[in-house]
Each structure stands twice: as C-alpha cells, then as structure tokens.
Design a protein around this motif. Structure first.
Motif, PDB file in Angstrom:
ATOM      1  N   ILE A   3       0.852  -1.182   0.000  1.00 16.26           N
ATOM      2  CA  ILE A   3       0.000   0.000   0.000  1.00 16.26           C
ATOM      3  C   ILE A   3       0.888   1.232   0.000  1.00 16.26           C
ATOM      4  N   PRO A  64     -13.393   6.297   1.725  1.00 15.50           N
ATOM      5  CA  PRO A  64     -12.262   7.187   1.487  1.00 15.50           C
ATOM      6  C   PRO A  64     -12.499   8.623   1.955  1.00 15.50           C
ATOM      7  N   LYS A  86     -14.123   5.936   8.795  1.00 13.88           N
ATOM      8  CA  LYS A  86     -13.599   4.799   8.029  1.00 13.88           C
ATOM      9  C   LYS A  86     -13.431   3.583   8.947  1.00 13.88           C
ATOM     10  N   ILE A  96      -3.260  -3.791  -0.500  1.00 13.83           N
ATOM     11  CA  ILE A  96      -4.465  -3.582  -1.311  1.00 13.83           C
ATOM     12  C   ILE A  96      -4.006  -3.269  -2.727  1.00 13.83           C
ATOM     13  N   ARG A  98      -3.850  -1.714  -6.468  1.00 18.91           N
ATOM     14  CA  ARG A  98      -4.078  -0.356  -6.997  1.00 18.91           C
ATOM     15  C   ARG A  98      -4.211  -0.429  -8.503  1.00 18.91           C
ATOM     16  N   CYS A 100      -7.720   1.224  -6.822  1.00 16.13           N
ATOM     17  CA  CYS A 100      -8.707   0.530  -6.002  1.00 16.13           C
ATOM     18  C   CYS A 100     -10.097   1.151  -6.106  1.00 16.13           C
ATOM     19  N   ASN A 109     -15.188  -0.844  -6.236  1.00 15.13           N
ATOM     20  CA  ASN A 109     -13.917  -0.645  -5.530  1.00 15.13           C
ATOM     21  C   ASN A 109     -13.392  -1.968  -5.020  1.00 15.13           C
ATOM     22  N   GLU A 111     -11.289  -1.536  -2.219  1.00 15.85           N
ATOM     23  CA  GLU A 111     -10.629  -0.970  -1.037  1.00 15.85           C
ATOM     24  C   GLU A 111     -11.378  -1.415   0.202  1.00 15.85           C
ATOM     25  N   TRP A 112     -10.952  -2.520   0.818  1.00 16.46           N
ATOM     26  CA  TRP A 112     -11.780  -3.079   1.882  1.00 16.46           C
ATOM     27  C   TRP A 112     -11.172  -2.907   3.264  1.00 16.46           C
ATOM     28  N   GLU A 115      -6.204   2.275   5.541  1.00 14.29           N
ATOM     29  CA  GLU A 115      -4.814   2.240   5.100  1.00 14.29           C
ATOM     30  C   GLU A 115      -3.871   2.827   6.124  1.00 14.29           C
ATOM     31  N   ASN A 512      -2.848   7.970  -2.228  1.00 17.01           N
ATOM     32  CA  ASN A 512      -2.702   6.518  -2.066  1.00 17.01           C
ATOM     33  C   ASN A 512      -2.912   5.787  -3.391  1.00 17.01           C
ATOM     34  N   CYS A 514      -5.231   5.772  -5.602  1.00 12.91           N
ATOM     35  CA  CYS A 514      -6.533   5.092  -5.694  1.00 12.91           C
ATOM     36  C   CYS A 514      -7.037   5.010  -7.132  1.00 12.91           C
TER      37      CYS A 514
END
Ligand SMILES: Cc1cc2nc3c(=O)[nH]c(=O)nc-3n(C[C@H](O)[C@H](O)[C@H](O)COP(=O)(O)O)c2cc1C
Ligand code: SF4
Ligand code: SF4
Length: 595
Positions: A3, A64, A86, A96, A98, A100, A109, A111-112, A115, A512, A514
C-alpha cells in the motif's frame, strides 16, 4: 503490491494550511466558500441518530471520505453532521491492489480496509474533532458557516471479526475515542497561530459512543451477534449493524440488476450469496439484537447496505472480486428495506412506523434522491460514490439546499413534517406505505431511468491530448475527485512562459494511488504520476518510487529540491510556490532547507 503509505499531516500543518489557504484564496482544503453549508439557511434539517441530535441527516459513508482529518473537515464544511468514520480493523498492514476505485460508470472498488495504522486512525479522528470545534468558533468562517453550525456526531466503524475487535489494539482504539482526553492533551500544544487561543479550549473528550459494525462478506451470523453484544457490553456503545445486499438472495438480486435495470455485464456468483447472512436468519438476528439492546439499556439499529460483491469483469482494478456501489445499489438497498419492513412490521423506525430500530442508509444517494430517503425516516443517509465524482465534497451543499427547497415548497418546516407528508402522499396514491411506494417507482422502467445501465452509461469527458507536467485543460477534476484533497492548483505567474493559466500539483504523501483522478482526467495520462509530486517529508522524498520535489523553508521562502532527472523544473516550481497565491502550506510547518 504494498500500500502506498498515506502520511497524515500533523495538526499544526492542517491548521496552518487552513489559515494559509483562507488568507490567500478564501478556501479551506480547496473547498470554495460557495460550497460551505450554513444550517440556518433553510428549514430545520436536524435528526435524531440513536438518541443524539445532528444538525443535518447526511454525512460521508465509511470509506475514502472519512479516513484523514482533512476529509472529515471537508465533509463537515459541506454540511455533513453525521460522520461515519472509516472502518478500523486489526490488520493494519495489509496489501491492497491499486488502483482501487473505479467510478467510470456506476462505482466499483476493491478498497476493503483502512490504510492507516490503528493508532494513526485514532489520531486522525481526534484531530478532525478538534479542528471542527475550532472552526465552529472561528469568526472568519461565520459569514459562510453561520453563527452556529449545529451539532455533529462521529459514528465509529469497526470490522471484521470478534477476535480482532476484542484485541487490545482495537479495544484501545475504541476506548481512545470514547474518552480522548489523553490524545487531546497531547495535541493541544500543536495548535498554531492564528488559532492559539484554542490551546486552552475545553474540547469535549467524548468523541464517539455509537458504532456501525461493518460486516464483511461471508461474516457468519453468530459472529455478527457476538460482536454486537461485545460492543454493547464491553464498550457501552449503541450499535448499528451494516447489512449486505446479498440478504435479498441471488435470484432477486439477479432479477433486479439484470432484468429490471439491464446490467447484463455484471457477474454475480451464487457462492457469495451462500456464504452471506440469509434473510430468515437476518430477521432472527435483528429480533435478538433488538431484545438484547433493550435489556442492556442500549440502542440498536441497522444500516442498508454495504456494497454488492461481484466478480471483476473490467480491466481497471487488479483483484478478481470487486464491490459495486452507486445507482444500482440504491435500487437493491431500497428493495431490501421494503422486504425487511414487511417482515418486521412496526419494528423499524421508518416511514410512518413507530419502530425503535433505527435505519441508516448508504446506497447510491444523490441530490435527486436524498429527499426520498430522508422522507422515509432513514438517518443518517451517508454518501460515498457520488462524492467521488467531479465536484467532490462540493456536491454535499447542493444536496442539502435541494432538500431544503423541496421542503420549503411543500410548506414543511422540519424533517418530521416532511416524513409525515411523504407518508400521506403514498397512502393517497393507494400504496401500503411510503417505502412500498418509493420502491415501486424504482422498479418502474418509466421512472427509474437514472438507475439503469442505459442511464448510467455516459463516460467521463475525454480529449485526445497527452497529459503533460505543465498545462492541461484545467478542468479541476483532479482536485475535486480526490477524496484526500491531495491535488491543488496555482495560477501560472504572468511572466512565466508556460502553457495554461493554472498549474496542478499533487501532495504525494496524501496520495494513495486510488486511481480516481486517472478515471476523471479528460486528457490521456495519470495526473498523480504526470503532475509535479510534492513531498514535505525527507524520508518519503528519498525512498518513494515515484520521483518528485521536496519543499523546504529557507529564510522566508519556499525552497525546492528535485529528484534526479527533474532538476530543470526547480526554478519554475520555486517561483510558482513563492508567488502571492503560493504553496498552500505555511513555511513554519516545512522542514528547514538542508545546508
Ligand atoms: C472506495 C470505497 C471504500 C469503502 N470503504 C468502506 C469501509 O471501510 N467500510 C465500510 O463499511 N464501507 C465501505 N465502503 C462502502 C460505503 O460505506 C457505502 O456503504 C457504499 O459505497 C454504498 O454507498 P454509495 O453508493 O454512496 O457509494 C466503501 C465504499 C467505497 C466506494
Ligand atoms: S491524487 Fe488521484 S490517485 Fe491520488 S489519492 Fe487523489 S484521486 Fe487518488
Ligand atoms: S490534470 Fe487532468 S483532471 Fe487535472 S485539471 Fe488537468 S486536465 Fe483536469
């Protein structure tokens, strides 16, 4: 892939950035004053959330937009008053893939997980809480925010299993928000000018006493029950359980997504439905947790819904599985609400029921349907996908002003009266209630066009031009679609020979990777790779795999150091950053230039 580490800004830099941007460009984290919501500007939009008052019914959904302190501040400035933080879980060094986030059409997404480290998340939420208190009393903002911005609620979100939630790490995180006295005492000395009078302010240390439990796909029902009971008894929290749309069953979801809405390309897997909570067990669970909460003197609610698990049929994100959100999820989640309401007569606090199980909602909420959702008594109504579209946090205020205008046109003064009116209209139309009436309209091809594949197939704007470091169509999308406000723009100094009147920069430590600015940038190229990447931390500048520029302070000026190969750009960056509307970070928060 590891990440890309998000490096949160310290409190001194966040507040310094607010003061700097305000004095040089009348913005806060790039949000213009026209997008700041004043709760006194329309009808009373306050709601009750699990016994707490909030001045508006909306907020960012766990995701996010509620991870970093500046995200939460932006959401609040736009009018959010229930912030679903979050989700935090024990595994905080996960990998994760990318990009995401894929918002090209409806919303997907991968993104679970959060971060940040758990301790960093705690600090972000405390910083955000302190900044909201400071900005609530800051005279400069009063003409835009009003004399009294009204009360707000921070709702925790945790996942994903009992072992992790009961661990010392996550328990300590929850305890640290139930009573944040220690963090506040540590942080208050960081408050810089012009906010120094708040160094002795009495911040309320009780940041959160409600939690929304995010149940990951495949979480067994007994585990959901045990976690909820643990959160009520060990931490004394009121608990909302976030349910998944798979509760509707494979055939129903398949029929709605492919039949009613026409999303033929979606790949649903029966195994995902088999592994998730089943409808009858869900009804039992709601009954049991409602009983247990009453016994404990606590409140219990449900949230509809989390994202819809599907097989990845696109080529943008790497994982095999992805999670769908946005317009089609709205239809699924409202249908699920209708099914649950029928199966639990009088239990849910929706429509004209006097039920005691509060229903919170997040699924494809937009300016157009917010009035329907709050008219059903749903609270809070939280948003994620719509805020990832151009306009970003600036899309919140129009949601509230549209709702306020519709209420004013109908002659109602508060949300209670709005809900009563919507129920009366539904009954007058021959429906059993307003939920049934709204769901019937969503399933009607004549009126549900915006939720269908056809209605959501318009692609973001594109121009046939390779993105360059300097100059571009200057649409500003990279600034507004970034949930972390990593992008900022500055005017090109008049004497400088550069394409474009505005130049765009990315604060590398807040990015990040994303992928959302890549989706929406009309030019060909990835803005966060192509535009100058600005670092404030020496270690990140030296070790990061993407080259950029380090900004430091040198005798009252911003000094710029370039990574290898970028040296020719240093002089340009230095003159842009030292112009009147220069770098939006105060010099006092930058490192001193190395000799
Ligand atoms: C990028 C992204 C990240 C998310 N992260 C979380 C999360 O950490 N916890 C959670 O409970 N839901 C998470 N969600 C789900 C949202 O909270 C929300 O329930 C869902 O996206 C539906 O709302 P929407 O249609 O407005 O996006 C995430 C959604 C997206 C798009
Ligand atoms: S700059 Fe782009 S890739 Fe980076 S976090 Fe923001 S939107 Fe995502
Ligand atoms: S980099 Fe792309 S998204 Fe950003 S302003 Fe330029 S054209 Fe628009």
């Amino acid at each position: 892939m590891t990440i890309p580490p998000l490096t949160p800004m310290p409190l001194s830099m966040l507040l310094g950035r607010i003061a700097e941007e305000w004095s040089s460009r009348s913005r806060i984290f790039d949000l213009p004053t026209a997008r700041i919501y004043d709760v006194s500007s329309g009808p009373d939009l306050s709601v009750d959330f699990m016994g707490r008052n909030a001045a508006t019914p909306i907020g960012p959904a766990a995701g996010p937009h509620s991870q970093l302190a500046e995200n939460i501040v932006l959401a609040w400035l736009g009018g959010s008053r229930i912030i679903e933080l979050k989700t935090v879980q024990i595994l905080d060094e996960l990998e994760i893939g990318r990009p995401c986030i894929d918002m090209e059409t409806i919303g997907y997404n991968i993104e679970w997980s959060q971060e940040l480290r758990v301790a960093e998340s705690l600090e972000e939420y405390v910083k955000a809480w302190m900044i909201l208190d400071i900005l609530s009393g800051w005279d400069e903002l009063k003409p835009h925010l009003g004399e009294n911005p009204g009360s707000h609620v921070f709702d925790l979100s945790v996942g994903y299993d009992l072992e992790g939630i009961a661990s010392d790490k996550v328990s300590g995180f929850i305890d640290g928000l139930v009573d944040a006295s220690d963090s506040i005492e540590r942080l208050r000395s960081e408050i810089p000018e012009p906010f120094e009078k708040w160094r002795s302010h009495e911040f309320d240390p009780h940041i959160a006493d409600t939690v929304t439990l995010s149940t990951f796909h495949g979480c067994p029902p007994d585990e959901i029950e045990s976690i909820t009971k643990h959160l009520m008894t060990r931490h004394g929290l009121d608990v909302v359980v976030k349910l998944n749309p798979t509760l509707l069953g494979f055939d129903r979801v398949h029929g709605i997504l492919k039949g009613t809405l026409g999303y033929d390309e979606l790949r649903l897997r029966r195994t995902d439905f088999d592994a998730d909570l089943q409808f009858d067990r869900g009804i039992e669970l709601i009954g049991e947790l409602r009983r247990f909460a009453a016994e404990q003197g606590r409140r219990f609610g449900i949230k509809l819904t989390n994202t819809m698990v599907v097989e990845n049929h696109r080529d943008f994100m790497p994982d095999e599985t992805m999670y769908m959100s946005g317009p089609p999820l709205h239809v699924l989640s409202m249908t699920l609400l209708d099914e649950l309401d029928r199966a639990l007569p009088g239990v849910l606090a929706v429509a004209d029921n006097a039920g005691d199980v509060q229903v919170s909602f997040s699924a494809g909420i937009t300016k157009e349907n917010l009035g329907h959702a709050v008219g059903l008594g749903l609270a809070p109504v939280t948003i994620c996908s719509d805020l990832l579209r151009p306009g970003g946090y600036g899309r919140l205020k129009p949601m509230l002003t549209t709702l306020g205008r519709d209420m004013a046109d109908a002659g109602v003064a508060d949300l209670g009266a709005w809900r009563t009116l919507r129920a009366a209209e539904a009954h007058a139309g021959g429906h059993s209630g307003p939920v049934a009436a709204y769901v019937a309209s969503l399933h009607d091809p004549e009126v549900n066009g915006v939720y269908t594949r056809e209605g959501t197939s318009k692609l973001p704007r594109a121009v046939d031009h390779e993105l360059q470091m300097w100059g571009c169509v200057a649409c500003n999308f990279c600034v507004t679609v970034c949930p972390n406000d990593a992008f900022f723009r500055l005017p090109t100094p008049e004497e400088m020979d550069l394409d474009g009147r505005q130049q765009y920069f990315v604060l590398a430590e807040l990015c990040n990777e994303c992928g959302n600015c890549l989706t929406f940038c009309p030019e060909i190229g990835d803005p966060e790779e192509v535009k100058p990447r600005i670092y404030t931390e020496l270690s990140r500048f030296e070790t990061h795999d993407r080259p950029g520029f380090l900004v430091t302070a040198d005798d009252g000026r911003v000094d710029v150091t370039a990574a290898d190969g970028l040296e020719r750009e240093v002089a340009r960056l230095a003159s842009i950053f030292n112009a009147a509307e220069g770098l939006p970070l105060p010099l006092s928060t930058l490192l001193e230039r190395r000799p």
